[in-house]
Design a protein around this motif. Structure first.
Motif, PDB file in Angstrom:
ATOM      1  N   LEU A 194       4.728  10.711   6.091  1.00  0.00           N
ATOM      2  CA  LEU A 194       5.820   9.753   6.272  1.00  0.00           C
ATOM      3  C   LEU A 194       6.923   9.969   5.248  1.00  0.00           C
ATOM      4  CD1 LEU A 194       6.896   7.158   7.646  1.00  0.00           C
ATOM      5  CD2 LEU A 194       5.570   5.846   5.972  1.00  0.00           C
ATOM      6  N   HIS A 195       6.556  10.426   4.050  1.00  0.00           N
ATOM      7  CA  HIS A 195       7.522  10.624   2.968  1.00  0.00           C
ATOM      8  C   HIS A 195       7.392  12.029   2.393  1.00  0.00           C
ATOM      9  CE1 HIS A 195       8.556   6.324   2.663  1.00  0.00           C
ATOM     10  NE2 HIS A 195       7.283   6.115   2.913  1.00  0.00           N
ATOM     11  N   LEU A 196       8.426  12.435   1.683  1.00  0.00           N
ATOM     12  CA  LEU A 196       8.409  13.662   0.899  1.00  0.00           C
ATOM     13  C   LEU A 196       8.538  13.292  -0.569  1.00  0.00           C
ATOM     14  CD1 LEU A 196      10.887  15.750   3.089  1.00  0.00           C
ATOM     15  CD2 LEU A 196       8.397  16.037   2.991  1.00  0.00           C
ATOM     16  N   VAL A 197       7.825  14.008  -1.411  1.00  0.00           N
ATOM     17  CA  VAL A 197       7.956  13.834  -2.857  1.00  0.00           C
ATOM     18  C   VAL A 197       8.253  15.202  -3.455  1.00  0.00           C
ATOM     19  CG1 VAL A 197       5.445  14.031  -3.202  1.00  0.00           C
ATOM     20  CG2 VAL A 197       6.865  12.992  -4.987  1.00  0.00           C
ATOM     21  N   ALA A 198       9.204  15.234  -4.384  1.00  0.00           N
ATOM     22  CA  ALA A 198       9.639  16.516  -4.946  1.00  0.00           C
ATOM     23  C   ALA A 198       9.707  16.449  -6.465  1.00  0.00           C
ATOM     24  CB  ALA A 198      10.998  16.911  -4.380  1.00  0.00           C
ATOM     25  N   LEU A 199       9.442  17.585  -7.079  1.00  0.00           N
ATOM     26  CA  LEU A 199       9.589  17.779  -8.515  1.00  0.00           C
ATOM     27  C   LEU A 199      10.527  18.948  -8.727  1.00  0.00           C
ATOM     28  CD1 LEU A 199       8.787  17.553 -11.548  1.00  0.00           C
ATOM     29  CD2 LEU A 199       6.823  19.008 -11.027  1.00  0.00           C
ATOM     30  N   ALA A 200      11.626  18.712  -9.463  1.00  0.00           N
ATOM     31  CA  ALA A 200      12.616  19.762  -9.708  1.00  0.00           C
ATOM     32  C   ALA A 200      12.998  19.769 -11.176  1.00  0.00           C
ATOM     33  CB  ALA A 200      13.847  19.534  -8.828  1.00  0.00           C
ATOM     34  N   GLN A 201      13.505  20.910 -11.651  1.00  0.00           N
ATOM     35  CA  GLN A 201      13.894  21.069 -13.050  1.00  0.00           C
ATOM     36  C   GLN A 201      15.348  21.527 -13.126  1.00  0.00           C
ATOM     37  OE1 GLN A 201      11.605  23.997 -15.269  1.00  0.00           O
ATOM     38  NE2 GLN A 201      11.921  22.854 -17.173  1.00  0.00           N
ATOM     39  N   ARG A 202      16.125  20.838 -13.956  1.00  0.00           N
ATOM     40  CA  ARG A 202      17.529  21.215 -14.099  1.00  0.00           C
ATOM     41  C   ARG A 202      17.633  22.606 -14.714  1.00  0.00           C
ATOM     42  NH1 ARG A 202      22.377  18.834 -18.030  1.00  0.00           N
ATOM     43  NH2 ARG A 202      23.728  20.618 -17.604  1.00  0.00           N
ATOM     44  N   GLN A 256       0.814  -1.216   0.000  1.00  0.00           N
ATOM     45  CA  GLN A 256       0.000   0.000   0.000  1.00  0.00           C
ATOM     46  C   GLN A 256       0.848   1.265   0.000  1.00  0.00           C
ATOM     47  OE1 GLN A 256      -3.288  -0.691  -0.155  1.00  0.00           O
ATOM     48  NE2 GLN A 256      -3.876   1.441  -0.484  1.00  0.00           N
ATOM     49  N   LEU A 257       1.950   1.248   0.749  1.00  0.00           N
ATOM     50  CA  LEU A 257       2.813   2.431   0.785  1.00  0.00           C
ATOM     51  C   LEU A 257       3.480   2.661  -0.564  1.00  0.00           C
ATOM     52  CD1 LEU A 257       4.545   2.174   4.276  1.00  0.00           C
ATOM     53  CD2 LEU A 257       2.647   3.648   3.595  1.00  0.00           C
ATOM     54  N   LYS A 314       6.049  18.165  -1.367  1.00  0.00           N
ATOM     55  CA  LYS A 314       4.978  17.969  -0.400  1.00  0.00           C
ATOM     56  C   LYS A 314       5.206  16.684   0.381  1.00  0.00           C
ATOM     57  CE  LYS A 314       1.912  15.763  -3.815  1.00  0.00           C
ATOM     58  NZ  LYS A 314       0.589  15.837  -4.481  1.00  0.00           N
ATOM     59  N   SER A 315       4.592  16.636   1.569  1.00  0.00           N
ATOM     60  CA  SER A 315       4.639  15.411   2.346  1.00  0.00           C
ATOM     61  C   SER A 315       3.432  14.557   1.979  1.00  0.00           C
ATOM     62  CB  SER A 315       4.682  15.711   3.851  1.00  0.00           C
ATOM     63  OG  SER A 315       3.438  16.200   4.316  1.00  0.00           O
ATOM     64  N   ILE A 316       3.609  13.246   2.039  1.00  0.00           N
ATOM     65  CA  ILE A 316       2.556  12.304   1.665  1.00  0.00           C
ATOM     66  C   ILE A 316       2.467  11.198   2.714  1.00  0.00           C
ATOM     67  CG2 ILE A 316       2.737  12.734  -0.821  1.00  0.00           C
ATOM     68  CD1 ILE A 316       4.430  10.172  -1.036  1.00  0.00           C
ATOM     69  N   ILE A 317       1.288  10.631   2.854  1.00  0.00           N
ATOM     70  CA  ILE A 317       0.987   9.470   3.700  1.00  0.00           C
ATOM     71  C   ILE A 317       1.054   9.843   5.184  1.00  0.00           C
ATOM     72  CG2 ILE A 317       1.426   7.038   4.161  1.00  0.00           C
ATOM     73  CD1 ILE A 317       3.001   6.916   1.511  1.00  0.00           C
ATOM     74  N   LEU A 337       2.272   1.795  -3.414  1.00  0.00           N
ATOM     75  CA  LEU A 337       1.213   2.278  -4.306  1.00  0.00           C
ATOM     76  C   LEU A 337       0.979   3.771  -4.106  1.00  0.00           C
ATOM     77  CD1 LEU A 337      -1.054   1.792  -6.353  1.00  0.00           C
ATOM     78  CD2 LEU A 337      -2.533   1.126  -4.445  1.00  0.00           C
ATOM     79  N   LYS A 338       0.942   4.214  -2.856  1.00  0.00           N
ATOM     80  CA  LYS A 338       0.705   5.633  -2.583  1.00  0.00           C
ATOM     81  C   LYS A 338       1.867   6.494  -3.078  1.00  0.00           C
ATOM     82  CE  LYS A 338      -2.457   4.977   1.277  1.00  0.00           C
ATOM     83  NZ  LYS A 338      -2.714   5.174   2.728  1.00  0.00           N
ATOM     84  N   ARG A 339       3.084   5.982  -2.932  1.00  0.00           N
ATOM     85  CA  ARG A 339       4.232   6.731  -3.456  1.00  0.00           C
ATOM     86  C   ARG A 339       4.188   6.774  -4.983  1.00  0.00           C
ATOM     87  NH1 ARG A 339       7.185   3.829   0.819  1.00  0.00           N
ATOM     88  NH2 ARG A 339       8.026   2.417  -0.772  1.00  0.00           N
ATOM     89  N   LEU A 340       3.793   5.673  -5.607  1.00  0.00           N
ATOM     90  CA  LEU A 340       3.650   5.648  -7.063  1.00  0.00           C
ATOM     91  C   LEU A 340       2.652   6.702  -7.523  1.00  0.00           C
ATOM     92  CD1 LEU A 340       3.827   4.475  -9.952  1.00  0.00           C
ATOM     93  CD2 LEU A 340       2.136   2.766  -9.233  1.00  0.00           C
ATOM     94  N   ILE A 341       1.516   6.776  -6.849  1.00  0.00           N
ATOM     95  CA  ILE A 341       0.497   7.765  -7.214  1.00  0.00           C
ATOM     96  C   ILE A 341       1.066   9.173  -7.090  1.00  0.00           C
ATOM     97  CG2 ILE A 341      -1.713   8.776  -6.501  1.00  0.00           C
ATOM     98  CD1 ILE A 341      -2.553   5.890  -5.704  1.00  0.00           C
ATOM     99  N   ALA A 342       1.824   9.427  -6.021  1.00  0.00           N
ATOM    100  CA  ALA A 342       2.426  10.755  -5.828  1.00  0.00           C
ATOM    101  C   ALA A 342       3.430  11.075  -6.928  1.00  0.00           C
ATOM    102  CB  ALA A 342       3.105  10.818  -4.455  1.00  0.00           C
ATOM    103  N   ILE A 343       4.226  10.077  -7.337  1.00  0.00           N
ATOM    104  CA  ILE A 343       5.184  10.265  -8.424  1.00  0.00           C
ATOM    105  C   ILE A 343       4.460  10.601  -9.727  1.00  0.00           C
ATOM    106  CG2 ILE A 343       6.812   9.035  -9.929  1.00  0.00           C
ATOM    107  CD1 ILE A 343       7.757   7.547  -7.374  1.00  0.00           C
TER     108      ILE A 343
END
Length: 244
Positions: free
Chosen positions: A234-242, A28-29, A190-193, A31-37
């Protein structure tokens, strides 16, 4: 200061870890990280000739999904995991080896995805520079990692039940910004879960009694949204651009 595990020790650990996980579906975790990605990737303008790299790809399940967006490659330290990935997903270019030695391409990829990897690397600034060098200028980097603030509010017993890996370098939002700043523009983080953490303020925020009360009055979803905005995930997900 504890001696850091050798590359061979890490490789042996991940060979054994992935061997145990081969027959298991994603949890489940994951899966939730996949959705965030995927939600982060959804903010990127996709192109027909998109080149994608899954850095730390494990047995390749995420790589296989990314391959529907463009030509995809995956790199993983564990040779055992890569053998499984190559057998299951023959349309992805998988390579095994130390990512600092195996990733030699420069200005090549439009998107690099890294799922729960940076916290297991000693040289985190070197890792970010490696990703930046592999990306084209303007290319995007999407990654997840445990939230160090939440991890600091979990007990040692919880960490051990979770399964500590040879290297655990948890980082927080401020550290992520500092690591990315020289080469990337941080577009979103953002933080997720929610629901993890049992000490300090987390003990109150995640208490069974409070959660039950909030559920009874129909505000569970709103409460989770507020907690995540306050960095209780529980986790952080980030989007960055070179940028260079």
């Amino acid at each position: 200061m504890a001696e850091r595990p050798s590359k061979e020790t890490q490789r042996k650990y991940y060979d054994e870890r992935w061997a145990r996980a081969i027959a298991s579906p994603i949890n489940q975790l994951q899966l939730k990280r996949l959705i965030a990605i995927l939600q982060m990737i959804d903010q990127i303008a996709l192109t027909k000739e998109m080149k994608i790299l899954d850095l730390g790809c494990g047995t390749g399940w995420l790589s296989s999904m990314l391959s529907h967006l463009g030509t995809t490659a995956g790199i993983e330290l564990s040779n055992e995991a890569v053998l499984v990935a190559q057998e299951r997903y023959r349309f992805v270019d998988f390579r095994s080896g130390d990512l600092f030695e195996t990733l030699t391409e420069k200005d090549t990829y439009d998107l690099v995805v890294s799922h729960e990897v940076i916290e297991h690397v000693d040289d985190q600034s070197g890792f970010v520079n490696l990703v930046a060098g592999a990306l084209k200028v303007g290319g995007h980097f999407v990654f997840t990692t445990p939230n160090a603030w939440t991890q600091a509010h979990r007990t040692q017993e919880e960490h051990e039940q979770w399964g500590l890996q040879p290297i655990e370098n948890w980082i927080d939002r401020k550290q992520i910004k500092q690591l990315l700043a020289p080469r990337f523009e941080l577009l979103q983080m953002k933080s997720i879960i929610d629901g993890f953490g049992t000490t300090g303020v987390f003990k109150f925020a995640n208490s069974y009694q409070l959660r039950r009360l909030i559920d009874r009055i129909g505000l569970s979803r709103l409460y989770s949204t507020v907690l995540l905005k306050l960095n209780f995930g529980l986790h952080l997900v980030a989007l960055a651009q070179r940028k260079r």
